[in-house]
Scaffold this motif. Structure first.
Motif, PDB file in Angstrom:
ATOM      1  N   VAL A 133       0.870  -1.174   0.000  1.00  0.00           N
ATOM      2  CA  VAL A 133       0.000   0.000   0.000  1.00  0.00           C
ATOM      3  C   VAL A 133       0.904   1.220   0.000  1.00  0.00           C
ATOM      4  O   VAL A 133       1.863   1.292   0.762  1.00  0.00           O
ATOM      5  CB  VAL A 133      -0.920   0.021   1.247  1.00  0.00           C
ATOM      6  N   SER A 134       0.587   2.192  -0.862  1.00  0.00           N
ATOM      7  CA  SER A 134       1.375   3.425  -0.878  1.00  0.00           C
ATOM      8  C   SER A 134       0.433   4.621  -0.994  1.00  0.00           C
ATOM      9  O   SER A 134      -0.702   4.497  -1.452  1.00  0.00           O
ATOM     10  CB  SER A 134       2.363   3.420  -2.046  1.00  0.00           C
ATOM     11  N   GLY A 135       0.932   5.774  -0.557  1.00  0.00           N
ATOM     12  CA  GLY A 135       0.163   7.012  -0.644  1.00  0.00           C
ATOM     13  C   GLY A 135      -0.563   7.394   0.622  1.00  0.00           C
ATOM     14  O   GLY A 135      -1.041   8.514   0.752  1.00  0.00           O
ATOM     15  N   ASN A 136      -0.645   6.479   1.569  1.00  0.00           N
ATOM     16  CA  ASN A 136      -1.331   6.784   2.825  1.00  0.00           C
ATOM     17  C   ASN A 136      -0.417   7.582   3.748  1.00  0.00           C
ATOM     18  O   ASN A 136       0.792   7.405   3.747  1.00  0.00           O
ATOM     19  CB  ASN A 136      -1.781   5.501   3.524  1.00  0.00           C
ATOM     20  N   ARG A 137      -1.017   8.503   4.506  1.00  0.00           N
ATOM     21  CA  ARG A 137      -0.230   9.322   5.443  1.00  0.00           C
ATOM     22  C   ARG A 137      -0.367   8.843   6.889  1.00  0.00           C
ATOM     23  O   ARG A 137       0.232   9.436   7.780  1.00  0.00           O
ATOM     24  CB  ARG A 137      -0.676  10.774   5.349  1.00  0.00           C
TER      25      ARG A 137
END
Length: 128
Positions: free
Chosen positions: A28-32
């Motif tokens: 998962v990428s893009g989560n803060r």
């Protein structure tokens, strides 16, 4: 395969990409925040939703009572759950939080009233 999502776990609304291989989320990428990762992992494979609707009331001052599931249910089952809910009715009085149906289609979710409906003392169309 990649699935792009907008996270709804918090007000930020991160644009998240979930990479799926063999039916599993491998990255998962893009989560803060960690909530975004958890959301993406669930949403990419088996989306879940809280289901709000209404149920017929018998002998109440209102003909319907608003209800919702007390936890998210699989989105893929919503049509079947709604078909079952259409068969339900509840006797007045109805209290907020009253369980109208238990364990909807084996999901573990209960259907609970979100409004109060008093018993009818006159015509069924009297206002609350």
């Amino acid at each position: 395969m990649e699935k792009k999502l907008i996270c709804v776990s918090c007000p930020i609304g991160c644009e998240i990409t979930a990479r799926i291989e063999d039916g599993k989320v491998v990255s998962v990428s893009g989560n803060r925040c960690p909530r975004g990762e958890a959301y993406a992992r669930q949403e990419a494979i088996d989306p879940m939703r809280v289901l709000p609707t209404s149920v017929k009331v018998i002998g109440g001052k209102a003909p319907l009572v608003s209800v919702k599931t007390d936890q998210p249910v699989p989105k893929r089952l919503i049509e079947d759950i709604m078909e079952y809910i259409r068969t339900l009715s509840v006797e007045a009085p109805v209290a907020i939080g009253q369980v109208v149906a238990h364990d909807l289609l084996g999901t573990g979710a209960n259907l609970v009233a979100t409004r109060q409906v008093r018993a009818c003392t006159g015509t069924p169309t009297e206002s609350l």
